[in-house]
Write an enzyme that holds these catalytic residues in place. Structure first.
Site, mmCIF file in Angstrom:
data_model
loop_
_atom_site.group_PDB
_atom_site.id
_atom_site.type_symbol
_atom_site.label_atom_id
_atom_site.label_comp_id
_atom_site.label_asym_id
_atom_site.label_seq_id
_atom_site.Cartn_x
_atom_site.Cartn_y
_atom_site.Cartn_z
ATOM 1 N N VAL A 278 9.808 17.344 -95.506
ATOM 2 C CA VAL A 278 11.239 17.355 -95.237
ATOM 3 C C VAL A 278 11.580 16.579 -93.964
ATOM 4 O O VAL A 278 12.506 15.771 -93.942
ATOM 5 C CB VAL A 278 11.733 18.815 -95.146
ATOM 6 C CG1 VAL A 278 13.105 18.910 -94.536
ATOM 7 C CG2 VAL A 278 11.733 19.433 -96.536
ATOM 8 N N ASP B 215 5.792 15.667 -84.189
ATOM 9 C CA ASP B 215 4.874 16.600 -84.850
ATOM 10 C C ASP B 215 3.761 16.943 -83.887
ATOM 11 O O ASP B 215 3.321 16.096 -83.105
ATOM 12 C CB ASP B 215 4.305 16.005 -86.151
ATOM 13 C CG ASP B 215 3.909 17.088 -87.143
ATOM 14 O OD1 ASP B 215 4.617 17.278 -88.142
ATOM 15 O OD2 ASP B 215 2.872 17.768 -86.893
ATOM 16 N N THR C 209 13.620 26.188 -94.476
ATOM 17 C CA THR C 209 14.199 27.282 -95.259
ATOM 18 C C THR C 209 13.878 28.588 -94.538
ATOM 19 O O THR C 209 12.705 28.951 -94.414
ATOM 20 C CB THR C 209 13.591 27.275 -96.676
ATOM 21 O OG1 THR C 209 13.878 26.000 -97.266
ATOM 22 C CG2 THR C 209 14.153 28.390 -97.532
ATOM 23 N N GLU D 21 10.735 17.044 -104.166
ATOM 24 C CA GLU D 21 9.592 16.158 -103.984
ATOM 25 C C GLU D 21 9.517 15.230 -105.192
ATOM 26 O O GLU D 21 9.798 15.634 -106.310
ATOM 27 C CB GLU D 21 8.304 16.970 -103.837
ATOM 28 C CG GLU D 21 8.322 17.818 -102.576
ATOM 29 C CD GLU D 21 7.025 18.591 -102.340
ATOM 30 O OE1 GLU D 21 6.047 18.374 -103.066
ATOM 31 O OE2 GLU D 21 7.016 19.407 -101.408
ATOM 32 N N CYS E 248 8.045 25.461 -102.673
ATOM 33 C CA CYS E 248 9.286 26.186 -102.364
ATOM 34 C C CYS E 248 9.525 27.421 -103.234
ATOM 35 O O CYS E 248 9.637 28.529 -102.707
ATOM 36 C CB CYS E 248 10.475 25.240 -102.472
ATOM 37 S SG CYS E 248 10.448 23.981 -101.192
ATOM 38 N N LYS F 5 4.156 19.091 -109.993
ATOM 39 C CA LYS F 5 5.035 18.244 -110.797
ATOM 40 C C LYS F 5 4.645 16.792 -110.547
ATOM 41 O O LYS F 5 3.861 16.521 -109.626
ATOM 42 C CB LYS F 5 6.492 18.504 -110.451
ATOM 43 C CG LYS F 5 6.918 18.099 -109.058
ATOM 44 C CD LYS F 5 8.423 18.234 -109.008
ATOM 45 C CE LYS F 5 9.009 17.986 -107.676
ATOM 46 N NZ LYS F 5 10.444 18.006 -107.671
HETATM 47 N N1 LIG Z 1 8.841 20.323 -99.438
HETATM 48 C C1 LIG Z 1 10.019 20.457 -100.012
HETATM 49 O O1 LIG Z 1 10.262 19.961 -101.118
HETATM 50 C C2 LIG Z 1 11.120 21.222 -99.330
HETATM 51 C C3 LIG Z 1 12.428 21.114 -99.829
HETATM 52 C C4 LIG Z 1 13.434 21.821 -99.186
HETATM 53 C C5 LIG Z 1 13.139 22.623 -98.081
HETATM 54 N N2 LIG Z 1 11.865 22.719 -97.648
HETATM 55 C C6 LIG Z 1 11.598 23.548 -96.448
HETATM 56 O O2 LIG Z 1 11.428 22.696 -95.328
HETATM 57 C C7 LIG Z 1 10.475 23.258 -94.421
HETATM 58 C C8 LIG Z 1 9.357 22.262 -94.163
HETATM 59 O O3 LIG Z 1 8.666 22.068 -95.379
HETATM 60 P P1 LIG Z 1 7.662 20.851 -95.591
HETATM 61 O O4 LIG Z 1 7.287 20.859 -97.030
HETATM 62 O O5 LIG Z 1 8.251 19.616 -94.989
HETATM 63 O O6 LIG Z 1 6.429 21.352 -94.678
HETATM 64 P P2 LIG Z 1 5.146 20.536 -94.208
HETATM 65 O O7 LIG Z 1 4.077 21.520 -94.095
HETATM 66 O O8 LIG Z 1 4.960 19.327 -95.083
HETATM 67 O O9 LIG Z 1 5.541 20.001 -92.746
HETATM 68 C C9 LIG Z 1 5.694 20.806 -91.633
HETATM 69 C C10 LIG Z 1 5.271 20.006 -90.399
HETATM 70 O O10 LIG Z 1 5.641 20.713 -89.222
HETATM 71 C C11 LIG Z 1 4.654 20.477 -88.242
HETATM 72 N N3 LIG Z 1 4.745 21.490 -87.196
HETATM 73 C C12 LIG Z 1 4.454 22.816 -87.252
HETATM 74 N N4 LIG Z 1 4.671 23.399 -86.062
HETATM 75 C C13 LIG Z 1 5.140 22.454 -85.225
HETATM 76 C C14 LIG Z 1 5.548 22.435 -83.874
HETATM 77 N N5 LIG Z 1 5.526 23.545 -83.132
HETATM 78 N N6 LIG Z 1 5.966 21.273 -83.333
HETATM 79 C C15 LIG Z 1 5.980 20.141 -84.067
HETATM 80 N N7 LIG Z 1 5.596 20.092 -85.375
HETATM 81 C C16 LIG Z 1 5.185 21.226 -85.942
HETATM 82 C C17 LIG Z 1 3.359 20.510 -89.039
HETATM 83 O O11 LIG Z 1 2.306 19.875 -88.334
HETATM 84 C C18 LIG Z 1 3.760 19.765 -90.306
HETATM 85 O O12 LIG Z 1 3.523 18.384 -90.200
HETATM 86 C C19 LIG Z 1 10.025 24.572 -95.051
HETATM 87 O O13 LIG Z 1 10.797 25.621 -94.540
HETATM 88 C C20 LIG Z 1 10.329 24.365 -96.534
HETATM 89 O O14 LIG Z 1 10.564 25.580 -97.191
HETATM 90 C C21 LIG Z 1 10.851 22.031 -98.224
#
Ligand SMILES: NC(=O)c1ccc[n+]([C@@H]2O[C@H](COP(=O)([O-])OP(=O)(O)OC[C@H]3O[C@@H](n4cnc5c(N)ncnc54)[C@H](O)[C@@H]3O)[C@@H](O)[C@H]2O)c1
Length: 436
Positions: free
Chosen positions: A11, A30, A122, A155, A263, A326
């Site tokens: 995201v 990150d 989320t 995604e 999700c 998917k």
């Molecule tokens: N993946 C999806 O399709 C999607 C869609 C909508 C919402 N979301 C929501 O978005 C959020 C993120 O999901 P994602 O799939 O991108 O997760 P992800 O695991 O791909 O990415 C999270 C990133 O955050 C970094 N991180 C963690 N702690 C940190 C910190 N203290 N400082 C800096 N970076 C830090 C991690 O290293 C990682 O790279 C979740 O809450 C998820 O539910 C995801």
């Protein structure tokens, strides 16, 4: 606008690159040093169509940079987005908010100008209040608003979804927060994407309600598919017949092996926990979670049935085509393929698999499965071929080659991508989901 994106995963990276493409000045942050190093080298941490080009273009244009330092990255930012993970907490299914709160604390300790902190992760209802409290505890000397802005991208189609959203939801408690968010999304606003302003708690709940509703729709049609098999109906016709009703809509009515991904499984569980905490049960979602859980292994048993049942399964071989939850992603989180493969290996079946993008992440999750370099290598000497994920590459398999390579002409199509009459004409024993 200057935007900081904390968390450069699915995201964060997609949102950051898209904001930069709108013309904003974006820093993606990150704490994973290797991720940031790779991004500096132009290597994407995830597979997402179009992302590498989008990132490259905006880096070259000087609008997109990467850092591991939150304090550096948020300096001068008008808006800081929190886009870190919120996985299921081990044991109880609550959303694990430790990453979100750790970021909030770091922001509180580093704020050096007025800013809006935006939760894009989320998060359960009330998280925004806690983020605000954590930052306020650090006694920042600057104006602050904490806003909720859930993300709805899918995604595999993430960039298109981000740039042409059905709606943008903003949960804000004051005009400062609303105005900054208007400026952040101005390019989309001009494109006439609807922006819905609500209070913060409504915004947080909208995200969970949306995912729970979509999970319910999938689970509903999956149960209809089971009923279709019993009564001799065709679930694709049933889907079409109900989906043409504008009140129902045709999307998310494809029967299959159950929902998975990063999700729906965790968000439905987290919603149940919120409902429990507030003593307001959501029984429909409870049923959805249970039905979907049992479905994944049931699909494994469907494959076992196709090779003669559990009793004679030991020593047989199944080719699994598709492992990701998917197509067009390498994401393996909670993929139904994991349970399907587990059911087969538990029964003593040798499993060979191929996925166009997911094998690297799949390998540690299914150590007993042999990963192959293409679909045909997996199919060689198989007693059955099971299509688990509907990658385009599997939609036009060379069926003559499949037949000559496999030990038996048996196909289990868990995504209904082939037609039963064509398969029969080619001499296959063909099973699909919810179709005669
Ligand atoms: N993946 C999806 O399709 C999607 C869609 C909508 C919402 N979301 C929501 O978005 C959020 C993120 O999901 P994602 O799939 O991108 O997760 P992800 O695991 O791909 O990415 C999270 C990133 O955050 C970094 N991180 C963690 N702690 C940190 C910190 N203290 N400082 C800096 N970076 C830090 C991690 O290293 C990682 O790279 C979740 O809450 C998820 O539910 C995801």
């Amino acid at each position: 606008m200057k935007i900081a994106m904390v968390g450069s995963g699915y995201v964060g990276l997609v949102s950051g690159a898209c904001f930069a493409d709108f013309g904003h000045d974006v820093v993606c942050i990150d704490k994973d040093q290797s991720k940031i190093d790779r991004l500096h080298d132009g290597i994407m941490p995830i597979y997402e169509p179009g992302l590498a080009e989008l990132v490259d273009g905006n880096v070259k244009a000087g609008r997109l940079t990467f850092t591991t330092s939150l304090a550096e990255g948020i300096k001068g930012a008008d808006a800081v987005f929190i886009a870190v993970g919120t996985p299921s907490r081990r044991g109880d299914g609550h959303a694990d908010l430790s990453f979100v709160y750790a970021v909030a604390k770091e922001i509180g300790e580093s704020i050096a100008n007025d800013m809006v902190v935006v939760t894009k992760s989320t998060v359960p209802v009330g998280t925004g209040d806690e983020v605000e409290r954590i930052i306020a505890e650090c006694k920042p000397a600057h104006k602050l608003a904490v806003v909720s802005n859930p993300e709805f991208l899918r995604e595999g189609a993430a960039i298109g979804d981000f740039k042409r959203p059905d709606r943008i939801v903003i949960g804000a408690e004051d005009e400062f927060g609303r105005e900054v968010m208007r400026q952040v999304y101005r390019p989309l606003f001009l494109n006439e994407s609807p922006i819905l302003f609500v209070n913060r708690r409504s915004s947080e709940l909208i995200k969970y309600a949306a995912n729970a509703f979509l999970a319910t729709k999938i689970t509903f049609i999956n149960e209809m598919a089971d009923l279709c098999e019993k009564v001799g109906a065709n679930v694709q016709d049933v889907s079409r017949g109900i989906g043409m009703d504008g009140r129902i809509g045709s999307k998310f009515l494809h029967a299959g092996p159950g929902y998975g991904g990063s999700c729906f499984p965790k968000d439905t569980l987290a919603l149940l926990k919120t409902a429990e905490d507030y003593d307001s049960p959501t029984r429909i979602v409870e049923a959805v979670v249970k039905v979907n859980d049992s479905r994944k292994r049931a699909m494994g048993r469907k494959v076992l049935d196709a090779i003669g049942g559990l009793e004679s399964a030991r020593g047989k071989k199944v080719a699994l085509l598709g492992l990701t939850f998917k197509p067009n992603t390498d994401d393996m989180r909670d993929s139904p393929a994991i349970a399907v493969a587990q059911t087969l290996t538990d029964a003593g079946v040798e499993v060979a698999a191929y996925d166009p993008e997911g094998m690297k992440l799949a390998k540690p999750l299914m150590p007993e499965v042999t990963m192959c370099s293409d679909a045909y290598e997996a199919i060689k000497d198989a007693d059955a071929v099971a299509i688990v994920t509907e990658w385009d590459a599997f939609r036009a398999l060379d069926l003559n080659r499949v037949k000559s390579l496999a030990k038996a002409p048996v196909i289990v199509d868990l995504r209904n991508i082939y037609r039963a009459d064509e398969m029969a004409a080619k001499g296959f024993t063909y099973t699909s989901v919810g179709r005669p």
